[in-house]
Scaffold this active site. Structure first.
Site, PDB file in Angstrom:
ATOM      1  N   PRO A   1       1.826  -7.616  -7.951  1.00  0.00           N
ATOM      2  CA  PRO A   1       2.757  -7.488  -9.068  1.00  0.00           C
ATOM      3  C   PRO A   1       2.832  -8.769  -9.886  1.00  0.00           C
ATOM      4  O   PRO A   1       2.728  -9.867  -9.335  1.00  0.00           O
ATOM      5  CB  PRO A   1       4.105  -7.232  -8.395  1.00  0.00           C
TER       6      PRO A   1
ATOM      7  N   THR B   1       0.834 -10.010 -12.130  1.00  0.00           N
ATOM      8  CA  THR B   1      -0.359 -10.776 -12.448  1.00  0.00           C
ATOM      9  C   THR B   1      -0.897 -10.445 -13.829  1.00  0.00           C
ATOM     10  O   THR B   1      -1.903 -11.014 -14.238  1.00  0.00           O
ATOM     11  CB  THR B   1      -1.466 -10.521 -11.416  1.00  0.00           C
ATOM     12  N   GLY B   2      -0.258  -9.529 -14.512  1.00  0.00           N
ATOM     13  CA  GLY B   2      -0.641  -9.279 -15.893  1.00  0.00           C
ATOM     14  C   GLY B   2      -1.464  -8.027 -16.106  1.00  0.00           C
ATOM     15  O   GLY B   2      -2.203  -7.943 -17.083  1.00  0.00           O
ATOM     16  N   LYS B   3      -1.322  -7.042 -15.234  1.00  0.00           N
ATOM     17  CA  LYS B   3      -2.095  -5.813 -15.402  1.00  0.00           C
ATOM     18  C   LYS B   3      -1.651  -5.053 -16.652  1.00  0.00           C
ATOM     19  O   LYS B   3      -2.463  -4.655 -17.479  1.00  0.00           O
ATOM     20  CB  LYS B   3      -1.943  -4.915 -14.166  1.00  0.00           C
TER      21      LYS B   3
ATOM     22  N   GLU C   1      14.575 -30.095  10.095  1.00  0.00           N
ATOM     23  CA  GLU C   1      13.673 -30.245   8.949  1.00  0.00           C
ATOM     24  C   GLU C   1      12.796 -31.480   9.091  1.00  0.00           C
ATOM     25  O   GLU C   1      11.609 -31.451   8.748  1.00  0.00           O
ATOM     26  CB  GLU C   1      14.467 -30.303   7.638  1.00  0.00           C
TER      27      GLU C   1
ATOM     28  N   ASP D   1      10.772 -19.407  11.385  1.00  0.00           N
ATOM     29  CA  ASP D   1       9.615 -20.223  11.766  1.00  0.00           C
ATOM     30  C   ASP D   1       8.825 -19.522  12.863  1.00  0.00           C
ATOM     31  O   ASP D   1       7.598 -19.447  12.808  1.00  0.00           O
ATOM     32  CB  ASP D   1      10.075 -21.579  12.315  1.00  0.00           C
TER      33      ASP D   1
HETATM   34  P1  ADP Z   1       1.887  -6.417 -13.782  1.00  0.00           P
HETATM   35  O1  ADP Z   1       1.741  -5.254 -14.658  1.00  0.00           O
HETATM   36  O2  ADP Z   1       0.570  -6.915 -13.213  1.00  0.00           O
HETATM   37  O3  ADP Z   1       2.888  -6.266 -12.686  1.00  0.00           O
HETATM   38  P2  ADP Z   1       2.782  -7.626 -16.175  1.00  0.00           P
HETATM   39  O4  ADP Z   1       1.584  -7.434 -17.011  1.00  0.00           O
HETATM   40  O5  ADP Z   1       3.878  -6.665 -16.391  1.00  0.00           O
HETATM   41  O6  ADP Z   1       2.406  -7.652 -14.641  1.00  0.00           O
HETATM   42  O7  ADP Z   1       3.289  -9.109 -16.342  1.00  0.00           O
HETATM   43  C1  ADP Z   1       4.616  -9.413 -16.588  1.00  0.00           C
HETATM   44  C2  ADP Z   1       4.728 -10.586 -17.527  1.00  0.00           C
HETATM   45  O8  ADP Z   1       4.248 -11.762 -16.921  1.00  0.00           O
HETATM   46  C3  ADP Z   1       3.889 -10.412 -18.754  1.00  0.00           C
HETATM   47  O9  ADP Z   1       4.587  -9.742 -19.758  1.00  0.00           O
HETATM   48  C4  ADP Z   1       3.578 -11.851 -19.144  1.00  0.00           C
HETATM   49  O10 ADP Z   1       4.647 -12.376 -19.862  1.00  0.00           O
HETATM   50  C5  ADP Z   1       3.518 -12.555 -17.821  1.00  0.00           C
HETATM   51  N1  ADP Z   1       2.144 -12.646 -17.319  1.00  0.00           N
HETATM   52  C6  ADP Z   1       1.674 -12.103 -16.191  1.00  0.00           C
HETATM   53  N2  ADP Z   1       0.382 -12.397 -15.986  1.00  0.00           N
HETATM   54  C7  ADP Z   1      -0.006 -13.167 -17.015  1.00  0.00           C
HETATM   55  C8  ADP Z   1      -1.236 -13.799 -17.377  1.00  0.00           C
HETATM   56  N3  ADP Z   1      -2.321 -13.685 -16.619  1.00  0.00           N
HETATM   57  N4  ADP Z   1      -1.272 -14.511 -18.512  1.00  0.00           N
HETATM   58  C9  ADP Z   1      -0.170 -14.630 -19.272  1.00  0.00           C
HETATM   59  N5  ADP Z   1       1.007 -14.071 -19.001  1.00  0.00           N
HETATM   60  C10 ADP Z   1       1.123 -13.338 -17.878  1.00  0.00           C
HETATM   61 ZN    ZN Z   2      12.295 -24.452  10.250  1.00  0.00          ZN
END
Ligand code: ADP
Ligand code: ZN
Ligand code: MG
Length: 653
Positions: free
Chosen positions: A239, A241-243, A463, A539
Site C-alpha cells: 500500500p 507505493t503509488g499504484k 533501552e 522484542d
Molecule cells: P497505492 O495505490 O499504491 O496504495 P497511491 O497511488 O494511492 O498508493 O499513493 C498515495 C499517495 O502517495 C499518492 O497520491 C502520492 O501523493 C504519494 N505517492 C505514493 N507513491 C509515490 C511515488 N512513487 N512517487 C510520488 N508520490 C507517491
Molecule cells: Zn525492547
C-alpha cells in the site's frame, strides 16, 4: 526495540490495510443500497398513493352527501309515530328519514332522521298509524366504486411488478442505478493531470507502463508487426507505493479517457448486480475506446474462487462478478480501439488464477517500496511543494527512511511543514523533518504519559541494553538515538537504529546479531534488577520470528540443512508472517523447535555476556538518559564508542 511497543523502525511500513471484513462490506453495501434507491421512483409511488386516496375520499363524499337533517333518538321517532304525527318515512339500512305532519314548535324542522335499530315490528306499527313508508333499493355500485375496485388493484400490482422487473433486468436504460457501473470517468484537465514526472522511485514500473502508453497512442505501429496488445496489466505492490498514482499517470500521458472504479464497488447485496455493473462498465468503455479501465483493489472481486468457501455473504455475487469480468476481458477484440484494463492489488497471491491467464492480466508490474535514490527523488517532488530552509539535507532524510513507501514520504514532508507552521517559522528545517520521521515512525509524541520513577528506570536500562548490544553487533546499521519519552500507542521508550547503507541481503551473522540486540533490553533488566518485566514482549516476539525464519525460510540451520520448512504463503507484501509449515515428521518438527529455541537462547547469552562485560557503561549511559530522556547524535556515538566485545561473546557464536 520499542519498549513494550509494536512500533519500531522497520515495522512502521507494514501499515495494516483493512482486510475485507465481510460484515463491514455487507454493512457498506446495505448503506449503498439505500443511497441507490432513486428518490424519483419513490416520489412517483407516493404521488400515486396520494392520488388514489383523494379519489376514494371524493367518491365517498359524492355518494353519501352529508345530510343536514337533525337526528333524534329512536324512542322519539316511535313516540311521534304512535302520536300519529308522522306523514312519511324513508328507511335505509343506516338511517330512517321521516317527515312530521306538524312540527312540535313554530319554525322547527319537519324532516328528521334517526338511526334504526333492529325492530321487526316497525312495518306493522307504521302501517297501523297510516305512515307512508318505503325502503331504499339495494345499494348499487356507482361509477367511482367500480373504477376503484376493478382498475386500481391490478394497477398497483403491475406497478410493483415493474419495479422489481426493472431492478432485475439491469439493462443499461438507467431505470435503476443498481446495475449502472459506478465508474468515474477521470478526465484530466491541464492542472490536475498526473504524468510520469509526478511518480518517482519506481523506475521499472514506469518503464513497463511507458510501453502501454505507447500502445494507446499508436496502436497501428504494434499491429503492423502483428504484436498483440496486452489487455490487462496488474500493478502489484504494498500500500502507498503509488499504484493508483501510476495508473493515473498512464492516462495522463496517453491522453485517453480513464475509468476508475474500486473492486469493492462491484460487490452488491443483490446477486447479479455486480456482474451487470461490469457489463455496463465495459459497454461504456468500448464507446470511448481507446481508453483505460482502472480497477483499484482488484482483490475485492478477484479472490480465488476455490479459497473463498465459507465467507459470509456475497460469495455467489463475487463469483458472478468475477466471471463476468473474465468474460468481458476475453470478449473485446477491437484492434485499433484498445481498451486496456489496469488493476491494482496488494494481495496478488489471493487472486484467482484465471485472472492471471494470458489474455487477461497477463502482465504484472511490481510497484515496490522505493530504494535510497528512489526515496530521494520522491522527497524532491514533495519538498518542492513546501518552503525548505537553505541547507536542508534531503539525502540524510532519505537515508533515515528506509522502508517508507511513497505515501509515507509525502506524509512526512507534510508533517514537517505542519511542525514548522506550528512553531511560527516560515520554512521547514532539518529538525522539522527529523521530528516528522519520528512522528511517522512512532506516532505522535506523548509527553503527557507519566511514568513512575521506578518504571522509568527499568525503561532506561532496557533501552540502553538494546543500544550497547546493537552497537557491537555486525550488520549495516548504527544506533542513532535512545529515547525514554513515551510515544505512540504503547511505546514507553525506544532505541532507533538507522542503516548506514542500503541492504538487500542479510547474512546469518546479521540476523543473529539482530536477535541478540532484540534481547539486549530483557538482558539488561535481568542483570540490573534481577527480574523481568512485560516490557520485552514485542522484542521477544520479533526475535522469535527472526529465528523461525532463519530455520524455516532461509535454511540457515546447520543441523537441519538448507531446506525451507515453511511454505510460501500469506501475503507477500503485508508481512503475513504466518506461513504454514510444510508437512514434516514429528522428529523434524521437534528439531525445528529446538533450533529456533537454540538461536534465541544463544542471542540471549550473547547479550548477557556483552552487558556483563560493559556493566559500567550500561550504568553510566542509563543514569545520563534518566536525566536527559533523549540521547542522540555525536553524544551517543561518543558514549557507545567505549563499549567492547567480550572475548567469550565472539566465541559463543
Ligand atoms: P497505492 O495505490 O499504491 O496504495 P497511491 O497511488 O494511492 O498508493 O499513493 C498515495 C499517495 O502517495 C499518492 O497520491 C502520492 O501523493 C504519494 N505517492 C505514493 N507513491 C509515490 C511515488 N512513487 N512517487 C510520488 N508520490 C507517491
Ligand atoms: Zn525492547
Ligand atoms: Mg491505491
Amino acid at each position: 526495540m520499542a519498549f513494550g511497543s509494536p512500533a519500531r523502525r522497520g515495522e512502521r511500513v507494514e501499515a495494516v490495510v483493512p482486510s475485507l471484513d465481510p460484515f463491514r462490506q455487507l454493512r457498506r453495501m446495505a448503506l449503498r443500497q439505500d443511497d441507490n434507491r432513486p428518490s424519483r421512483r419513490f416520489g412517483l409511488i407516493n404521488l400515486l398513493l396520494i392520488g388514489l386516496g383523494t379519489l376514494f375520499l371524493l367518491s365517498n363524499v359524492l355518494t353519501n352527501p352529508v345530510s343536514q337533517v337533525p337526528r333524534v333518538p329512536y324512542s322519539l321517532f316511535i313516540g311521534q309515530v304512535d302520536a300519529d304525527n308522522v306523514q312519511r318515512a324513508y328507511i335505509t339500512s343506516d338511517q330512517i328519514r321521516y317527515e312530521l305532519k306538524t312540527p312540535p314548535a313554530e319554525g322547527a324542522p319537519t324532516v328528521l332522521a334517526t338511526t334504526p335499530i333492529f325492530d321487526m315490528e316497525l312495518p306493522q306499527r307504521l302501517e297501523k298509524h297510516g305512515v307512508e313508508f318505503a325502503a331504499a333499493p339495494p345499494a348499487k355500485p356507482n361509477f367511482f366504486t367500480t373504477l376503484l375496485s376493478w382498475v386500481v388493484p391490478p394497477l398497483i400490482f403491475i406497478l410493483v411488478l415493474q419495479f422489481f422487473a426493472r431492478r432485475q433486468m439491469g439493462g443499461a436504460q438507467g431505470a435503476l442505478s443498481f446495475t449502472k457501473s459506478k465508474a468515474k470517468v477521470y478526465v484530466p484537465d491541464e492542472e490536475s493531470r498526473v504524468t510520469f514526472a509526478d511518480v518517482a522511485g519506481v523506475d521499472e514500473a514506469k518503464a513497463e507502463l511507458t510501453e502501454i502508453v505507447d500502445f494507446l497512442k499508436t496502436p497501428e505501429r504494434y499491429l503492423a508487426i502483428g504484436a498483440r496488445i496486452p489487455k490487462g496489466v496488474l500493478l502489484v505492490g504494498p500500500p502507498g507505493t503509488g499504484k493508483t498514482l501510476l495508473s493515473k499517470a498512464v492516462a495522463g500521458e496517453a491522453s485517453v479517457p480513464f475509468f476508475i472504479i474500486s473492486g469493492s464497488e462491484f460487490v452488491e447485496l443483490f446477486v447479479g448486480a455486480g456482474a451487470a455493473r461490469v457489463r455496463d462498465l465495459f459497454e461504456e468503455a468500448k464507446k470511448k475506446a481507446p481508453c483505460i479501465i482502472f480497477i483499484d483493489e482488484l482483490d475485492a472481486i478477484g479472490k480465488s474462487r476455490a479459497g473463498s468457501m465459507g465467507v459470509v455473504g456475497g460469495n455467489d455475487e463475487r463469483e458472478q462478478t468475477l466471471n463476468q469480468l473474465l468474460t468481458e476481458m476475453d470478449g473485446f477484440t477491437a484492434k485499433d480501439k484498445p481498451v486496456i484494463v489496469l488493476a491494482a492489488t496488494n494481495q496478488p497471491e489471493t487472486l484467482d488464477p484465471a485472472l492471471l491467464r494470458p489474455g487477461r492480466f497477463d502482465r504484472q508490474v511490481l510497484v515496490d517500496r522505493p530504494d535510497l535514490s528512489g526515496r530521494r527523488t520522491i522527497l524532491d517532488i514533495y519538498a518542492k511543494k513546501v518552503k525548505l530552509s537553505p541547507g536542508v539535507d534531503l539525502d540524510r532524510i532519505a537515508q533515515a527512511t528506509s522502508g517508507f513507501a511513497g505515501a509515507d514520504l509525502a506524509n512526512l514532508v507534510n508533517e514537517a511543514a505542519l511542525l514548522a507552521a506550528r512553531a511560527m517559522r516560515t520554512s521547514v528545517d532539518q529538525a522539522d523533518l527529523n521530528e516528522a520521521i519520528e512522528r511517522v515512525v512512532a506516532g505522535l509524541e506523548k509527553r503527557s504519559r507519566v511514568l513512575q520513577p521506578d518504571e522509568k528506570k527499568v525503561v532506561a536500562y532496557h533501552e540502553v541494553g538494546h543500544a550497547i548490544v546493537g552497537h557491537l553487533m555486525p550488520g549495516g546499521s548504527k544506533v542513532a538515538k535512545i529515547s525514554i519519552v513515551p510515544r505512540g500507542m504503547a511505546a514507553l521508550g525506544y532505541t532507533l537504529q538507522l542503516p548506514t547503507e542500503e541492504r538487500f541481503l542479510n547474512s546469518k551473522d546479521d540476523l543473529e546479531g539482530q536477535i541478540a540486540t532484540l534481547l539486549g533490553g530483557r538482558s539488561a533488566e535481568e542483570l540490573v534488577f534481577g527480574e523481568v518485566t512485560t516490557g520485552a514482549a514485542n522484542d521477544l516476539q520479533r526475535a522469535t520470528d527472526i529465528a523461525e525464519q532463519m530455520v524455516g525460510t532461509y535454511g540457515m540451520s546447520d543441523t537441519l540443512g538448507p531446506l525451507a520448512y515453511d511454505k510460501q504463503g500469506g501475503s507477500r507484501f503485508l508481512g503475513g508472517g504466518n506461513n504454514p509449515r510444510r508437512v514434516v515428521s514429528d522428529a523434524t518438527a521437534e528439531a525445528i523447535d529446538r533450533e529456533v529455541r537454540g538461536l534465541v537462547d544463544r542471542g540471549h547469552e550473547r547479550a548477557l555476556a556483552i552487558l556483563r562485560h560493559n556493566r559500567e557503561l550500561l550504568e553510566s549511559i542509563s543514569k545520563e538518559i534518566l536525566e536527559k530522556e533523549v540521547i542522540e547524535g555525536d553524544a551517543l556515538k561518543g558514549l557507545l564508542a567505549t563499549s567492547v566485545l567480550p572475548p567469550e561473546a565472539v566465541a559463543a557464536v
